[in-house]
Design an enzyme around this catalytic site. Structure first.
Site, PDB file in Angstrom:
ATOM      1  N   ASP A   1      20.292  10.039   3.513  1.00  0.00           N
ATOM      2  CA  ASP A   1      20.670   9.463   4.929  1.00  0.00           C
ATOM      3  C   ASP A   1      22.137   9.827   5.474  1.00  0.00           C
ATOM      4  O   ASP A   1      23.030   9.150   5.769  1.00  0.00           O
ATOM      5  CB  ASP A   1      20.958   7.813   4.623  1.00  0.00           C
ATOM      6  CG  ASP A   1      20.897   7.035   5.961  1.00  0.00           C
ATOM      7  OD1 ASP A   1      20.464   7.750   6.985  1.00  0.00           O
ATOM      8  OD2 ASP A   1      21.431   5.975   6.028  1.00  0.00           O
TER       9      ASP A   1
ATOM     10  N   SER B   1      27.431   1.844  10.586  1.00  0.00           N
ATOM     11  CA  SER B   1      26.767   2.728   9.823  1.00  0.00           C
ATOM     12  C   SER B   1      27.468   4.416  10.041  1.00  0.00           C
ATOM     13  O   SER B   1      27.490   4.682  11.315  1.00  0.00           O
ATOM     14  CB  SER B   1      25.470   2.809   9.928  1.00  0.00           C
ATOM     15  OG  SER B   1      24.676   1.880   9.618  1.00  0.00           O
TER      16      SER B   1
ATOM     17  N   HIS C   1      20.276   8.198   9.936  1.00  0.00           N
ATOM     18  CA  HIS C   1      19.701   7.084  10.864  1.00  0.00           C
ATOM     19  C   HIS C   1      20.388   6.868  11.975  1.00  0.00           C
ATOM     20  O   HIS C   1      19.847   6.402  13.123  1.00  0.00           O
ATOM     21  CB  HIS C   1      19.401   5.753  10.242  1.00  0.00           C
ATOM     22  CG  HIS C   1      20.610   5.202   9.937  1.00  0.00           C
ATOM     23  ND1 HIS C   1      21.272   4.817   8.819  1.00  0.00           N
ATOM     24  CD2 HIS C   1      20.932   4.093  10.624  1.00  0.00           C
ATOM     25  CE1 HIS C   1      22.236   4.201   8.483  1.00  0.00           C
ATOM     26  NE2 HIS C   1      22.047   3.483  10.009  1.00  0.00           N
TER      27      HIS C   1
END
Length: 452
Positions: A184, A266, A154
């Site tokens: 992911d 992230s 993402h």
């Protein structure tokens, strides 16, 4: 008068010295005894001396003697106290930080704002691009002049251009090696010139609840930032929505931590106090009143995916070829329709619930769903469109899949989990379904989805 006649048992202390024998260099305290025995005070002194000698002997046997040396053997506890436990966090961070990078996702202005892109004929090929997202990554491998970075899917999703910012502030162009939306995870590639530090990947199976860990990354654009916390739970299953539509269609295996994970963290590494990467920071619970609930993809789960991305640019998974909707959602929609005054407002919109196992839709408008099922069938997967292997085997619109092989299937999530965990590309599979109220069985061979 004392309760006992013998002064040895009495609380009364005699103050009078009865005799002194200086010539013999001996002294007699207390009342002289006719039997030549020791006085009460001498007995007490002797007893004290023996007790002291016994204590010294026991201490020597426990700690150890050194043959008269002035330096005694050091107990184990003393050796532990000589080091600074806080130094481990500093050393672990110094070991990994040079391998941590910031990731910039650039997208076109037209896609972000709905306007025109950069001016035609511009000499700058990125003049029509703008920073759309920030994230983190970690360099885990160097090979043939290239350095490879693990990050989240993402973080780089929908990017037209990707840049990696090194720990020294240098910005380098990055290219995407492979992406996997289900786990992911993504792998990027940059020029390895001047990169000397590569992070060491550790064993996430060795993590324990309460163990100290650190998250490194680019939170809120503040690059090269550290946060610290403990492992709250070593193995947690989190339902996620791959389509970001509120419908949970996959489950992610994660490590739960209380180290702060903020926007931009992230894709960064979660490390242990040995400076080894034990996870990839991925998400957090962002809700009012919630603090310290972050999640990282375990390294042992991530690395097989990363290896597949390095080799194939994707993760090869078996492909059934159906767009689907959960039967449970269909029943919920039917129940809401009965209570609605306006039939048009309550009409089922298939596109809102459309899920697939990797199939591609052709954009054809779907007819209304009208099911004929036994009353006891309340869970399953409705086929909205069949393509590829499913179409070749004869699966049709409005078929309701209830089993794969002998495994009961109640949702799209369970269908995916069975396919990805139990089957391989090219395997035969038995599909049990209901069509027009009748139970049927079909057999097909699982394929591999071709990339668009």
């Amino acid at each position: 008068m004392s309760l006992f006649d013998d002064d040895f048992y009495s609380t009364r202390v005699s103050r009078k010295v009865r005799s002194s024998e200086r010539d013999g260099k001996s002294f007699s305290f207390g009342r002289p005894r006719s039997d030549g025995g020791w006085s009460n005070v001498r007995i007490a002194l002797t007893s004290s001396l023996v007790s002291a000698l016994a204590a010294v002997t026991v201490f020597g046997l426990t700690v150890g003697f050194d043959g008269g040396s002035s330096h005694r053997a050091t107990p184990t506890v003393a050796a532990v106290q000589t080091g600074d436990p806080l130094e481990r966090t500093i050393q672990a961070a110094e070991k990994v930080r040079p391998a941590v990078v910031s990731i910039i996702n650039e997208q076109s202005l037209s896609s972000m704002r709905g306007g025109a892109a950069g001016s035609e004929g511009s000499d700058d090929e990125h003049s029509g691009l703008e920073e759309a997202a920030l994230g983190s990554g970690v360099i885990f491998q160097k090979e043939k002049g290239k350095a490879y970075i693990i990050t989240n899917n993402h973080v780089v999703e929908d990017a037209i251009a990707v840049k990696a910012v090194l720990s020294n502030g240098e910005i380098r162009e990055a290219s995407v090696v492979g992406l996997d939306a289900i786990t992911d995870l993504a792998v990027l590639e940059i020029d390895a010139k001047g990169i000397d530090v590569v992070a060491e990947v550790g064993d996430s199976n060795g993590l324990r609840a309460g163990q100290w860990v650190m998250a490194i990354g680019n939170p809120l654009g503040l690059s090269d930032s550290l946060t610290m916390g403990i492992v709250s739970k070593t193995h947690r299953i989190i339902p996620i929505s791959l389509g970001q539509d509120g419908v949970y269609d996959w489950e992610q295996e994660v490590v739960q931590i209380d180290a702060s994970i903020n926007q931009g963290n992230s894709g960064g590494p979660l490390i242990d106090l040995n400076g080894k990467v034990v996870g990839i920071n991925s998400m957090k619970v962002a809700d009012f009143g919630v603090e310290g609930v972050g999640f990282a993809i375990p390294s042992n789960y991530a690395m097989p995916i990363v290896e597949s991305l390095m080799e194939f640019g994707k993760v090869k998974r078996p492909y059934l070829g159906v767009y689907s909707m959960d039967l449970e959602q269909y029943w919920a929609q039917q129940a809401s329709r009965k209570g609605a005054d306006d039939a048009e407002d309550s009409e089922l919109d298939e596109e809102d619930w459309l899920e697939d196992d990797g199939a591609e839709g052709d954009g054809t408008e779907l007819p209304p769903i009208e099911l004929d099922l036994p009353k006891d069938v309340r869970e399953g997967v409705i086929v909205l469109e069949a393509v590829g292997p499913a179409k070749d085997a004869g699966l049709m619109f409005n078929d309701v899949i209830v089993k794969l092989d002998k495994q009961t299937i109640g949702s799209t999530m369970e269908l995916r989990k069975y396919l990805y965990a139990k089957k391989q590309i090219g395997d035969e599979i038995e599909v049990t379904l209901y069509r027009d109220g009748e139970k049927q069985t079909l057999h097909l061979t699982l394929g591999e989805k071709e990339e668009e």
